[in-house]
Motif scaffolding. Sequence first.
Motif, short mmCIF file in Angstrom:
data_model
loop_
_atom_site.label_atom_id
_atom_site.label_comp_id
_atom_site.label_asym_id
_atom_site.label_seq_id
_atom_site.Cartn_x
_atom_site.Cartn_y
_atom_site.Cartn_z
N THR A 101 1.87 -1.96 9.68
CA THR A 101 1.86 -2.08 11.14
C THR A 101 0.45 -2.01 11.73
O THR A 101 0.09 -2.82 12.59
N GLU A 102 -0.36 -1.07 11.29
CA GLU A 102 -1.72 -0.95 11.84
C GLU A 102 -2.52 -2.23 11.61
O GLU A 102 -3.19 -2.74 12.52
N LEU A 153 6.28 -5.37 2.55
CA LEU A 153 6.62 -4.11 3.21
C LEU A 153 7.90 -3.53 2.60
O LEU A 153 8.85 -3.18 3.29
N LYS A 154 7.91 -3.45 1.29
CA LYS A 154 9.11 -3.04 0.56
C LYS A 154 9.55 -1.62 0.90
O LYS A 154 10.73 -1.28 0.78
N ASP A 155 8.60 -0.77 1.31
CA ASP A 155 8.93 0.62 1.61
C ASP A 155 9.52 0.80 3.01
O ASP A 155 10.00 1.88 3.35
N TYR A 156 9.46 -0.24 3.83
CA TYR A 156 9.98 -0.15 5.19
C TYR A 156 11.50 -0.33 5.17
O TYR A 156 12.01 -1.26 4.53
N SER A 157 12.21 0.51 5.89
CA SER A 157 13.64 0.26 6.11
C SER A 157 13.77 -0.90 7.10
O SER A 157 12.79 -1.31 7.74
N GLU A 158 14.97 -1.42 7.25
CA GLU A 158 15.16 -2.51 8.20
C GLU A 158 14.84 -2.05 9.63
O GLU A 158 14.24 -2.81 10.40
N ASP A 159 15.21 -0.83 9.99
CA ASP A 159 14.87 -0.33 11.33
C ASP A 159 13.36 -0.23 11.50
O ASP A 159 12.82 -0.51 12.59
N VAL A 178 12.02 -3.65 12.23
CA VAL A 178 12.23 -4.01 13.64
C VAL A 178 11.16 -3.35 14.51
O VAL A 178 10.57 -4.00 15.40
N GLN A 179 10.86 -2.09 14.26
CA GLN A 179 9.82 -1.39 15.02
C GLN A 179 8.46 -2.03 14.78
O GLN A 179 7.62 -2.13 15.70
N HIS A 180 8.22 -2.46 13.54
CA HIS A 180 6.97 -3.13 13.15
C HIS A 180 6.78 -4.40 13.97
O HIS A 180 5.71 -4.63 14.57
N VAL A 228 8.47 -15.54 -3.08
CA VAL A 228 7.04 -15.51 -2.74
C VAL A 228 6.69 -14.27 -1.92
O VAL A 228 5.76 -14.28 -1.13
N GLY A 229 7.46 -13.21 -2.12
CA GLY A 229 7.10 -11.93 -1.52
C GLY A 229 7.98 -11.44 -0.40
O GLY A 229 7.75 -10.34 0.13
N GLY A 230 8.97 -12.23 0.01
CA GLY A 230 9.86 -11.79 1.07
C GLY A 230 10.97 -10.90 0.54
O GLY A 230 10.96 -10.48 -0.61
N ARG A 231 11.94 -10.63 1.38
CA ARG A 231 13.09 -9.82 0.98
C ARG A 231 14.31 -10.28 1.76
O ARG A 231 14.19 -10.86 2.84
N ILE A 232 15.48 -10.02 1.21
CA ILE A 232 16.72 -10.36 1.90
C ILE A 232 16.96 -9.36 3.01
O ILE A 232 16.88 -8.15 2.81
N LEU A 233 17.22 -9.88 4.22
CA LEU A 233 17.45 -9.04 5.39
C LEU A 233 18.87 -9.25 5.89
O LEU A 233 19.40 -10.35 5.84
N SER A 234 19.47 -8.20 6.42
CA SER A 234 20.85 -8.27 6.84
C SER A 234 21.00 -8.96 8.20
O SER A 234 20.05 -9.09 8.97
#
Length: 345
Positions: A97-98, A122-128, A131-133, A152-158
């Motif tokens: 985020t910073e 940002l694998k360590d970030y929760s989905e919430d 959203v804040q990010h 290529v580095g993304g993740r599956i999001l709900s």
Amino acid sequence: MDASIKSLLYSGTVIPAHPLALTADRQLDEARQRRLTRYYIASGAGGVAVGVHTTQFEIRWPQFNLYERVLRLAAEEIDKANLDRPFIRVAGIAGPTEQAVNEARIARDLGYHIGLVSMGGLKDYSEDQLVQHVAAVAEVIPVFGFYLQPSVGGRILSYDCWRKLADIPNLLAIKTAPFNRYQTLDVFRAVCHSERRDEIAMYTGNDDNIVADLLTVYKIPVNGKIVEKRFAGGLLGHWSVWTSKVVEQFNEIKANPLDAGLLSTNIAVTDMNAALFDPSHSFKGSIAGLHEVLRRQGLMEGTWCLSDHEVLSPGQAEEIDRVIREYPELTDDAFVRAFLEKDKI
């Protein structure tokens, strides 16, 4: 955001993802970098996205420190063009985020209209937390949401994550690039269920399904009624090559959205994209494949990338040979030759 820029964003346009031109010793080739921007302007694109995956995320690494510089070069060339039409400046924004907020400030101060926020890495970030990010970035610059494919580095999001993202007031567009129909549908459902549905422009980043995406009308049941939503345009790495033909094709789709023959064109475009993006080797040659076309056309000097591992895969050059031979009507070599005759460096 300027009203004419917002109108173009919502009505839809062609936005190429801007590559990074390097010299043989992997230094920024400023002259060719600037000329690439001029090529996209001359091709009729409606904007460019700089600092994104196609520009190479490594531009942010301290040993290269190229993020602000490449954004500035593109902004300067757009200013010099003195265009009498709107042209959307999209800045890629990445990292924790910073870092992302800092990049948003840099982009805003350089005159960029909107930030494409990558949630990759940002694998360590929760989905919430994601959203804040995005909401934190949206306080600095309007946001282009981004569903990046996992390979290529993304993740599956709900669905729930996208539903919350859609409610962020300054999120004005979303690029869906999961290369997956189920996940693309999740985003459309989330946006259609949001009261902000008419304030969010959808852009395809699904390089494996470009034309079909642009032809499809999504009809989503919402509270007993059908809400219709479609892709307004595209923001694609594929569109960084053969761009003048891309613009012609995009205009044809806009003019003839019911032309069933365009579905056959979709197959041809997907075949060409397979040669460029190298899915048979898990997309390892995706950036080098784009560079190879630009090198052959004379727009780049070579295929060099900041990282040594970003190279053409075995057999990829031959696949590019094949698709150019089989689909010459979708290439723009003649346009580029005429462009380079006028645009000497």
